[in-house]
Design an enzyme around this catalytic site. Structure first.
Site, PDB file in Angstrom:
ATOM      1  N   GLU A 282       1.141  43.610  25.048  1.00 49.62           N
ATOM      2  CA  GLU A 282       1.066  42.938  23.762  1.00 49.62           C
ATOM      3  C   GLU A 282      -0.410  42.769  23.423  1.00 49.62           C
ATOM      4  OE1 GLU A 282       3.294  42.695  21.780  1.00 49.62           O
ATOM      5  OE2 GLU A 282       2.596  41.242  20.314  1.00 49.62           O
ATOM      6  N   GLU A 313      -4.302  43.798  13.947  1.00 49.02           N
ATOM      7  CA  GLU A 313      -4.600  44.399  15.244  1.00 49.02           C
ATOM      8  C   GLU A 313      -4.546  45.929  15.192  1.00 49.02           C
ATOM      9  OE1 GLU A 313      -2.760  40.359  17.127  1.00 49.02           O
ATOM     10  OE2 GLU A 313      -1.651  42.224  17.424  1.00 49.02           O
ATOM     11  N   ASP A 471       4.836  37.031  19.304  1.00 46.73           N
ATOM     12  CA  ASP A 471       5.267  37.185  20.695  1.00 46.73           C
ATOM     13  C   ASP A 471       6.790  37.265  20.772  1.00 46.73           C
ATOM     14  OD1 ASP A 471       2.599  36.933  21.432  1.00 46.73           O
ATOM     15  OD2 ASP A 471       2.750  34.759  21.511  1.00 46.73           O
TER      16      ASP A 471
HETATM   17  P1  ADP Z   1       1.309  35.258  16.554  1.00 46.25           P
HETATM   18  O1  ADP Z   1       0.351  35.815  17.538  1.00 46.25           O
HETATM   19  O2  ADP Z   1       0.975  33.885  16.117  1.00 46.25           O
HETATM   20  O3  ADP Z   1       2.691  35.339  16.980  1.00 46.25           O
HETATM   21  P2  ADP Z   1       1.176  37.618  14.932  1.00 46.25           P
HETATM   22  O4  ADP Z   1       0.193  37.907  13.893  1.00 46.25           O
HETATM   23  O5  ADP Z   1       1.176  38.459  16.151  1.00 46.25           O
HETATM   24  O6  ADP Z   1       1.093  36.106  15.250  1.00 46.25           O
HETATM   25  O7  ADP Z   1       2.639  37.732  14.305  1.00 46.25           O
HETATM   26  C1  ADP Z   1       2.985  37.127  13.159  1.00 46.25           C
HETATM   27  C2  ADP Z   1       4.239  37.817  12.662  1.00 46.25           C
HETATM   28  O8  ADP Z   1       5.219  36.833  12.439  1.00 46.25           O
HETATM   29  C3  ADP Z   1       4.065  38.520  11.339  1.00 46.25           C
HETATM   30  O9  ADP Z   1       3.674  39.854  11.534  1.00 46.25           O
HETATM   31  C4  ADP Z   1       5.440  38.432  10.722  1.00 46.25           C
HETATM   32  O10 ADP Z   1       6.173  39.574  11.075  1.00 46.25           O
HETATM   33  C5  ADP Z   1       6.050  37.212  11.398  1.00 46.25           C
HETATM   34  N1  ADP Z   1       6.134  36.081  10.476  1.00 46.25           N
HETATM   35  C6  ADP Z   1       5.131  35.347   9.978  1.00 46.25           C
HETATM   36  N2  ADP Z   1       5.580  34.392   9.149  1.00 46.25           N
HETATM   37  C7  ADP Z   1       6.919  34.527   9.108  1.00 46.25           C
HETATM   38  C8  ADP Z   1       7.961  33.856   8.418  1.00 46.25           C
HETATM   39  N3  ADP Z   1       7.706  32.862   7.595  1.00 46.25           N
HETATM   40  N4  ADP Z   1       9.238  34.279   8.610  1.00 46.25           N
HETATM   41  C9  ADP Z   1       9.496  35.295   9.460  1.00 46.25           C
HETATM   42  N5  ADP Z   1       8.546  35.980  10.127  1.00 46.25           N
HETATM   43  C10 ADP Z   1       7.279  35.603   9.962  1.00 46.25           C
END
Ligand code: ADP
Length: 496
Positions: A282, A313, A471
């Site tokens: 990841e 990323e 994650d």
């Molecule tokens: P983190 O590392 O905090 O988990 P990431 O950037 O890797 O963050 O992932 C965030 C992902 O979460 C986004 O790409 C999106 O697909 C998902 N996401 C963000 N907000 C929402 C939401 N309100 N509802 C559903 N999925 C979401």
């Protein structure tokens, strides 16, 4: 396929995967767990901190774009940048002074398990996956308390020369201090003013200040490394994260080369008897380009099977691999971005010799799959749909404490904008002759030497929180794929 048809696909995939999770023998998860101190930053709190430090110094640092937080001004500069752009960011700090300053001047709302490996371990345990073997090199007493207390989540240790797997609370190192990261969340429409210039935050997001004290090493004791064969007997795959902790140079004279080598050795050991074992890395935001490139080209390339990333990323990865233009296009705000994401995924899959590249964005997820991956496109599509249900659950209720909680995610509607973006990519691929419209919806099989699966996702309008969703997506897609791999691979002679 219209949105209603996708909803039907969702319901079927969800039940199918949910009922098969029990077939997974176990998952090894390493390396990064930490404690997250979470603070939702409000308008008046930003104003107070800006007044405290002074606008002009902060703006000076905004221009400098600090890639490491050395003092409160660096912190405020990165916070202003994140709030202005509505973008998530993660910036390291190498001393604990900032922690003191934040405790004195801001405080936190709550604390919880943080770090990709920690979050994924707890999620898998809560979903009821068998044998979740988590490994954190810096397991302190405080850290151990943030792991869910469940018999299917165990940490390895060596006692009297023997490998034991025990709850983290029973095998922590009493001499270690906890690693505490700060997560500063902010909401859409929050107003920020500095020197008469004001802006409103364009979307909910967060800035992570990642603590990197000297004693953090992505490493494994040799006695544990020697006993990895006993761990791997009971697992079907490994989720690895946290390589961003690797530093270019250490005080004892070692360098990132040493830690890259150790990391690769662990992967090789896990795969020793089963070269097809699924090993997922990841990815995350990594400021240091040398380390970012080393992780991709020396750890991920050749050694692992899949890589999970978000849009930013992908752009960062493409950048260090020499695809600057594509990286720029990925970040564009128009419909071309999804096309660039696909093109970028192709480069990552090929250049890094992967079997799967998983990209998650707000509205759609993409899996690009090599021909030699053992799961068919329908399986990959189900995996992404299941992952989206987990993400929607996490976003809507803020936690996943059991498989039953995930019903909440299934209720969340598909995001229309994500569904529209699929249309842009479909038109492009059909135009390029990569696949037909029908194929596109069920997954383009072996389009130019790889398969492409893309799904519209469920997005929560007003999320309960945004941390850890990525994650949940990657871990969810990974375990969903494991349920589809019936052939568990070769065994070393003598192993049952
Ligand atoms: P983190 O590392 O905090 O988990 P990431 O950037 O890797 O963050 O992932 C965030 C992902 O979460 C986004 O790409 C999106 O697909 C998902 N996401 C963000 N907000 C929402 C939401 N309100 N509802 C559903 N999925 C979401």
């Amino acid at each position: 396929m219209d949105i209603n048809d996708w909803e039907i696909q969702y319901a079927e995939a969800y039940v199918n995967i949910k009922d098969s999770l029990k077939d997974i023998r176990g998952v090894f998860v390493a390396y990064n767990s930490n404690i997250d101190a979470i603070k939702h930053v409000k308008e008046e709190e930003v104003r107070k901190l800006v007044d405290l430090l002074g606008c002009s110094v902060i703006q000076g640092q905004v221009v400098q774009y600090p890639r490491e937080i050395k003092d409160p001004v660096d912190l405020m500069a990165r916070l202003v940048i994140s709030m202005r752009d509505g973008k998530a960011a993660e910036v390291p700090t190498y001393n604990t002074d900032l922690h003191e300053w934040l405790m004195d001047n801001l405080g936190f709302d709550r604390a919880r398990m943080g770090g990709q490996a920690g979050i994924m371990s707890n999620l898998l345990a809560n979903l009821g996956i068998h044998n979740v073997t988590t490994y954190v090199p810096w397991l302190s007493k405080e850290q151990a308390e943030y792991f869910v207390d469940s018999p299917n989540l165990l940490h390895p240790a060596v006692e009297n020369g023997e490998l034991v797997l025990k709850p983290p609370r029973e095998v922590y190192n009493p001499h270690l201090k906890p690693k505490v990261n700060w997560i500063l969340e902010f909401s859409k429409d929050t107003k920020v003013c500095c020197a008469g210039e004001c802006f409103a935050v364009p979307r909910d997001n967060r800035l992570i200040i990642s603590s990197r004290p000297d004693w953090l090493h992505i490493d494994m004791s040799s006695e544990l490394y020697d006993r990895l064969p006993q761990i791997r007997q009971n697992i079907d795959g490994a989720l690895l994260a946290g390589y961003q902790m690797i530093k270019e140079e250490y005080e004892d004279g070692t360098t990132y080369h040493d830690y890259v080598k150790k990391s690769v050795n662990v992967i090789s050991r896990l795969k020793e008897c089963n070269p097809r074992m699924q090993i997922h890395v990841e990815f995350t935001s990594i400021q240091n380009r040398v380390i970012r490139k080393a992780i991709l080209t020396e750890i991920v390339k050749k050694h692992t099977t899949s890589l999970g990333l978000d849009t930013v990323e992908v752009a960062n990865a493409l950048n260090v691999l020499g695809y600057e233009e594509l990286a720029f296009a990925v970040m564009s705000k128009d419909e071309k971005s999804v096309i660039a994401l696909y093109e970028g995924a192709v480069r990552l899959l090929n250049d890094l010799q992967l079997q799967v590249v998983n990209i998650h964005s707000l509205g759609h997820y993409i899996s690009l799959v090599s021909q030699d991956h053992p799961v068919d496109v329908e399986g990959h599509r189900d995996a992404l749909l299941f992952a989206s249900v987990l993400a929607a659950t996490q976003a809507s209720i803020g936690y996943i404490n059991s498989i039953d909680d995930t019903k909440e995610g299934l209720k969340v509607p598909i995001y229309e904008k994500g569904h529209e973006d699929l249309g842009s990519l479909a038109a492009y691929l059909v135009h390029k002759g990569v696949c037909s419209m029908d194929e596109f919806e069920s997954g383009c099989i072996n389009a130019m030497g790889h398969s492409l699966v893309i799904v519209p996702t469920k997005v929560v309008d007003k999320p309960a929180g945004t941390v850890g969703i990525g994650d949940a997506i990657s871990a969810g897609a990974f375990i969903a794929l494991l349920t589809k791999i019936k052939d568990k691979g070769e065994k070393c002679p003598g192993h049952t």
